[in-house]
Design a protein around this motif. Sequence first.
Motif, PDB file in Angstrom:
ATOM      1  N   ASP A  33       5.369   0.120   4.331  1.00  0.00           N
ATOM      2  CA  ASP A  33       4.858  -1.060   5.030  1.00  0.00           C
ATOM      3  C   ASP A  33       6.001  -1.884   5.613  1.00  0.00           C
ATOM      4  O   ASP A  33       5.956  -2.301   6.779  1.00  0.00           O
ATOM      5  CB  ASP A  33       4.030  -1.903   4.058  1.00  0.00           C
ATOM      6  N   THR A  52     -11.694  -2.133   6.593  1.00  0.00           N
ATOM      7  CA  THR A  52     -11.030  -2.879   5.530  1.00  0.00           C
ATOM      8  C   THR A  52      -9.537  -3.019   5.797  1.00  0.00           C
ATOM      9  O   THR A  52      -8.938  -2.234   6.554  1.00  0.00           O
ATOM     10  CB  THR A  52     -11.206  -2.181   4.175  1.00  0.00           C
ATOM     11  N   ALA A  53      -8.931  -4.015   5.153  1.00  0.00           N
ATOM     12  CA  ALA A  53      -7.490  -4.213   5.280  1.00  0.00           C
ATOM     13  C   ALA A  53      -6.726  -3.006   4.747  1.00  0.00           C
ATOM     14  O   ALA A  53      -5.704  -2.605   5.306  1.00  0.00           O
ATOM     15  CB  ALA A  53      -7.068  -5.478   4.543  1.00  0.00           C
ATOM     16  N   ALA A  54      -7.247  -2.409   3.669  1.00  0.00           N
ATOM     17  CA  ALA A  54      -6.589  -1.232   3.091  1.00  0.00           C
ATOM     18  C   ALA A  54      -6.610  -0.067   4.074  1.00  0.00           C
ATOM     19  O   ALA A  54      -5.612   0.662   4.222  1.00  0.00           O
ATOM     20  CB  ALA A  54      -7.279  -0.842   1.786  1.00  0.00           C
ATOM     21  N   ALA A  55      -7.727   0.113   4.764  1.00  0.00           N
ATOM     22  CA  ALA A  55      -7.832   1.203   5.737  1.00  0.00           C
ATOM     23  C   ALA A  55      -6.903   0.961   6.922  1.00  0.00           C
ATOM     24  O   ALA A  55      -6.282   1.898   7.443  1.00  0.00           O
ATOM     25  CB  ALA A  55      -9.276   1.346   6.211  1.00  0.00           C
ATOM     26  N   LYS A  57      -4.102  -0.759   6.862  1.00  0.00           N
ATOM     27  CA  LYS A  57      -2.731  -0.548   6.387  1.00  0.00           C
ATOM     28  C   LYS A  57      -2.426   0.936   6.254  1.00  0.00           C
ATOM     29  O   LYS A  57      -1.335   1.391   6.611  1.00  0.00           O
ATOM     30  CB  LYS A  57      -2.538  -1.249   5.043  1.00  0.00           C
ATOM     31  N   GLU A  58      -3.397   1.696   5.760  1.00  0.00           N
ATOM     32  CA  GLU A  58      -3.232   3.147   5.631  1.00  0.00           C
ATOM     33  C   GLU A  58      -2.948   3.765   6.995  1.00  0.00           C
ATOM     34  O   GLU A  58      -2.078   4.632   7.139  1.00  0.00           O
ATOM     35  CB  GLU A  58      -4.504   3.749   5.031  1.00  0.00           C
ATOM     36  N   GLU A  87       2.892  -0.580  -4.539  1.00  0.00           N
ATOM     37  CA  GLU A  87       3.364   0.192  -3.387  1.00  0.00           C
ATOM     38  C   GLU A  87       4.583   1.027  -3.758  1.00  0.00           C
ATOM     39  O   GLU A  87       5.462   0.583  -4.500  1.00  0.00           O
ATOM     40  CB  GLU A  87       3.719  -0.740  -2.225  1.00  0.00           C
TER      41      GLU A  87
END
Length: 331
Positions: A33, A52-55, A57-58, A87
């Motif tokens: 990141d 989603t934020a996770a998706a 970021k991925e 992380e």
Amino acid sequence: MAGKRKTNEAGSTNNLRADVLCVLGVLKAATADQIQRLSSPHLPFRHTTKETAAARKEARTASHRGALNDLRRHGLSVDGGRTRGGEEVRLLTKDGLAAAGLELDRGPEEMGGMPKSAGRSGASHAMTVNETVIALIRPKPDLHLVAGEPAEAIEAAQAWIDAPDGTGSITSYATEVALPATGTWKNPGVGCAWADLVLIAPEVGLPLLFIEADNCTEDAAKIAAKFDKYMRHFHRTVKDTDGQDKPMWRTRWSAPDPQWGDATHPPVLLVFNQVGKRPALNQMKKLAALTREHWQGQGADGFHLYKGKMPIVATTLELLREHGPCGTRRT
């Protein structure tokens, strides 16, 4: 070259691997990141339609994670544990550090040491140093690389471009730089200071700036002791190539010659990240008192003289992120 972009097992391009090497060569330990935010600042403004934020970021870190995996396969990087947030941290190997030096055009003695507790105990200090670099640089996205994205994403990218500028690029910085009071640059003596960061940005009037990052976990007296070590280094003189005695730091870095006999030592920026329980403002007040002999000028005929003093400026990571180094707010 066209048609030969993807040449590595994990699908990363050689250019992307070079970008990752440059960032890791400076920071030494970083997450995908952090590497992405420094080297490809346009990516947060893409993939914005994912739920989603996770998706998101991925998606935005996928290419950099691929490059890191390719570097690992070639023996240039290794896994370095995880941050407190879970992380993965990546470190360079000895060969990786050498490869990064080639990308950065720096010799081994210019690459600096490994960060404190890299990859252990969440690497909290190393992560704060990295976030300080990002907050100082404030990487700007290239709008051409955001073309075709939703209007909201393009507007957000433009707003970030219009926000206060940062200072320098990743190549303007160095981490874990020895400031020997004894020994040499290559083999510093025991007890020397190690600067968390060194910034060289003469294009914005900063020929040399030392930077220290603190998570508000250490006692103020311990931090103040590091400034004593700084001063020991600044007082050290060595023979220059012309046979004349010269401050040791001036044999490595350029800085304006002193004017009117009022020669100060290089300035130090102290950045507090409110992670620990010690309030940042209290830490600043305590340090100001403990280091007074190093920074306070002497009054003379209505003026203050700062000959032989070390300018110290303190702020918080939060303020740096919000306003940048060129913003109007200061602590």
